[in-house]
Design a protein around this motif. Sequence first.
Motif, mmCIF file in Angstrom:
data_model
loop_
_atom_site.group_PDB
_atom_site.id
_atom_site.type_symbol
_atom_site.label_atom_id
_atom_site.label_comp_id
_atom_site.label_asym_id
_atom_site.label_seq_id
_atom_site.Cartn_x
_atom_site.Cartn_y
_atom_site.Cartn_z
ATOM 1 N N PHE A 141 -65.623 -39.356 12.338
ATOM 2 C CA PHE A 141 -64.763 -39.444 13.520
ATOM 3 C C PHE A 141 -64.900 -38.223 14.422
ATOM 4 N N LYS A 142 -65.677 -37.230 13.977
ATOM 5 C CA LYS A 142 -65.764 -35.972 14.712
ATOM 6 C C LYS A 142 -67.101 -35.826 15.430
ATOM 7 N N SER A 143 -67.108 -34.938 16.420
ATOM 8 C CA SER A 143 -68.336 -34.616 17.143
ATOM 9 C C SER A 143 -68.768 -33.214 16.731
ATOM 10 N N PRO B 42 -52.740 -25.715 10.671
ATOM 11 C CA PRO B 42 -51.380 -25.993 11.139
ATOM 12 C C PRO B 42 -51.296 -27.269 11.964
ATOM 13 N N ASN B 43 -52.448 -27.867 12.212
ATOM 14 C CA ASN B 43 -52.503 -29.158 12.922
ATOM 15 C C ASN B 43 -52.015 -30.319 12.069
ATOM 16 N N ILE B 44 -52.019 -30.151 10.740
ATOM 17 C CA ILE B 44 -51.719 -31.288 9.866
ATOM 18 C C ILE B 44 -50.235 -31.633 9.903
ATOM 19 N N PRO C 20 -57.667 -38.865 23.449
ATOM 20 C CA PRO C 20 -58.241 -39.556 22.285
ATOM 21 C C PRO C 20 -58.883 -38.557 21.325
ATOM 22 N N GLU C 21 -59.129 -38.995 20.103
ATOM 23 C CA GLU C 21 -59.867 -38.160 19.164
ATOM 24 C C GLU C 21 -61.246 -37.888 19.781
ATOM 25 N N ARG C 22 -61.707 -36.668 19.651
ATOM 26 C CA ARG C 22 -62.921 -36.119 20.274
ATOM 27 C C ARG C 22 -62.676 -35.690 21.712
ATOM 28 N N TYR D 255 -56.536 -40.328 8.214
ATOM 29 C CA TYR D 255 -56.451 -39.877 9.609
ATOM 30 C C TYR D 255 -56.817 -38.404 9.645
ATOM 31 N N CYS D 256 -57.155 -37.913 10.843
ATOM 32 C CA CYS D 256 -57.679 -36.559 10.948
ATOM 33 C C CYS D 256 -56.655 -35.526 10.499
ATOM 34 N N GLY D 257 -55.447 -35.571 11.090
ATOM 35 C CA GLY D 257 -54.481 -34.561 10.654
ATOM 36 C C GLY D 257 -53.195 -34.532 11.458
ATOM 37 N N CYS D 258 -53.317 -34.465 12.784
ATOM 38 C CA CYS D 258 -52.104 -34.323 13.592
ATOM 39 C C CYS D 258 -51.403 -35.675 13.765
ATOM 40 N N GLU D 259 -50.180 -35.609 14.242
ATOM 41 C CA GLU D 259 -49.394 -36.841 14.453
ATOM 42 C C GLU D 259 -50.038 -37.743 15.504
ATOM 43 N N PHE D 260 -50.846 -37.159 16.378
ATOM 44 C CA PHE D 260 -51.469 -37.954 17.442
ATOM 45 C C PHE D 260 -52.712 -38.699 16.945
ATOM 46 N N SER D 261 -53.143 -38.336 15.744
ATOM 47 C CA SER D 261 -54.326 -39.004 15.188
ATOM 48 C C SER D 261 -53.970 -40.043 14.134
ATOM 49 N N LEU D 262 -52.685 -40.199 13.874
ATOM 50 C CA LEU D 262 -52.257 -41.223 12.906
ATOM 51 C C LEU D 262 -52.700 -42.583 13.418
ATOM 52 N N LEU E 90 -60.052 -33.566 24.718
ATOM 53 C CA LEU E 90 -59.709 -32.172 24.966
ATOM 54 C C LEU E 90 -58.739 -31.598 23.946
ATOM 55 N N ARG E 91 -57.829 -32.449 23.429
ATOM 56 C CA ARG E 91 -56.880 -31.933 22.424
ATOM 57 C C ARG E 91 -57.640 -31.404 21.204
ATOM 58 N N CYS E 92 -58.675 -32.110 20.802
ATOM 59 C CA CYS E 92 -59.447 -31.675 19.634
ATOM 60 C C CYS E 92 -60.173 -30.351 19.914
ATOM 61 N N SER E 93 -60.689 -30.190 21.132
ATOM 62 C CA SER E 93 -61.338 -28.909 21.461
ATOM 63 C C SER E 93 -60.349 -27.756 21.336
ATOM 64 N N LYS E 94 -59.118 -27.974 21.829
ATOM 65 C CA LYS E 94 -58.072 -26.941 21.724
ATOM 66 C C LYS E 94 -57.718 -26.683 20.272
ATOM 67 N N CYS E 95 -57.646 -27.764 19.518
ATOM 68 C CA CYS E 95 -57.292 -27.671 18.097
ATOM 69 C C CYS E 95 -58.346 -26.845 17.343
ATOM 70 N N PHE E 96 -59.597 -27.138 17.578
ATOM 71 C CA PHE E 96 -60.666 -26.367 16.924
ATOM 72 C C PHE E 96 -60.587 -24.897 17.361
ATOM 73 N N ALA E 97 -60.404 -24.670 18.642
ATOM 74 C CA ALA E 97 -60.359 -23.298 19.153
ATOM 75 C C ALA E 97 -59.207 -22.523 18.531
ATOM 76 N N ALA F 251 -46.377 -23.823 16.573
ATOM 77 C CA ALA F 251 -47.320 -23.022 17.379
ATOM 78 C C ALA F 251 -48.539 -23.867 17.731
ATOM 79 N N TRP F 252 -48.971 -24.678 16.793
ATOM 80 C CA TRP F 252 -50.117 -25.554 17.068
ATOM 81 C C TRP F 252 -49.750 -26.570 18.159
ATOM 82 N N LEU F 253 -48.537 -27.133 18.067
ATOM 83 C CA LEU F 253 -48.100 -28.094 19.103
ATOM 84 C C LEU F 253 -48.098 -27.431 20.481
#
Length: 179
Positions: free
Chosen positions: A127-129, A42-44, A89-91, A170-177, A93-100, A77-79
């Motif tokens: 681009f990922k850790s 749902p991040n995409i 930035p990519e990698r 890009y990874c997926g979310c609007e913030f990673s465009l 805290l937002r990405c940690s939440k997204c993965f979780a 819901a993802w937002l």
Amino acid sequence: MENKTKLVLMSCCAPCSCGAIKQLADGKIADVDDFIVLFYNPNIYPDTEYQKRLAEQIKYCESLGVKYAVGDYDHNAWLSAVRGLEAEPERGLRCSKCFAHRFAFAREFALKNGYNAIASVFGVSRFKSQSQVDAAGEVACGEIPYIPVKWDENLRVQINRESNFYRQNYCGCEFSLRK
Ligand code: SF4
């Protein structure tokens, strides 16, 4: 006594998951007796991008005769889950939440459908850790064991080279465009 590993493989897209799916389909991952590809992303953003990635994922799974499931696409819901972290930035805290957020769904899916292990391809992109993905998986999968599988990168690259997958930049979310 039956003690079979039934794995949920979390996938974000066909280009990232093709090698892992092939390895699993060919029985190359030790001790995995059964698996299903779970597309819960749902991040995409936007919806048109989501549909493209989903269609490509389904096409690849069907080409190998592999089981798959699709979670709901609730971007709002993802937002909410990443609120306050939009500027990370990519990698970060937002990405940690997204993965979780996505691993928590995998946990629910596994419990409801009789699966007893979870793995993902969320960390294969350059681009990922991987360690960040694994840390999120260890916590968010709860009582369902998270397996930090190291997938065969050469195989993934080879399948990508031989395929005509739709490939996003890009990874997926609007913030990673990316610009
Ligand atoms: S950059 Fe990717 S992993 Fe990070 S929050 Fe956006 S969609 Fe999720």
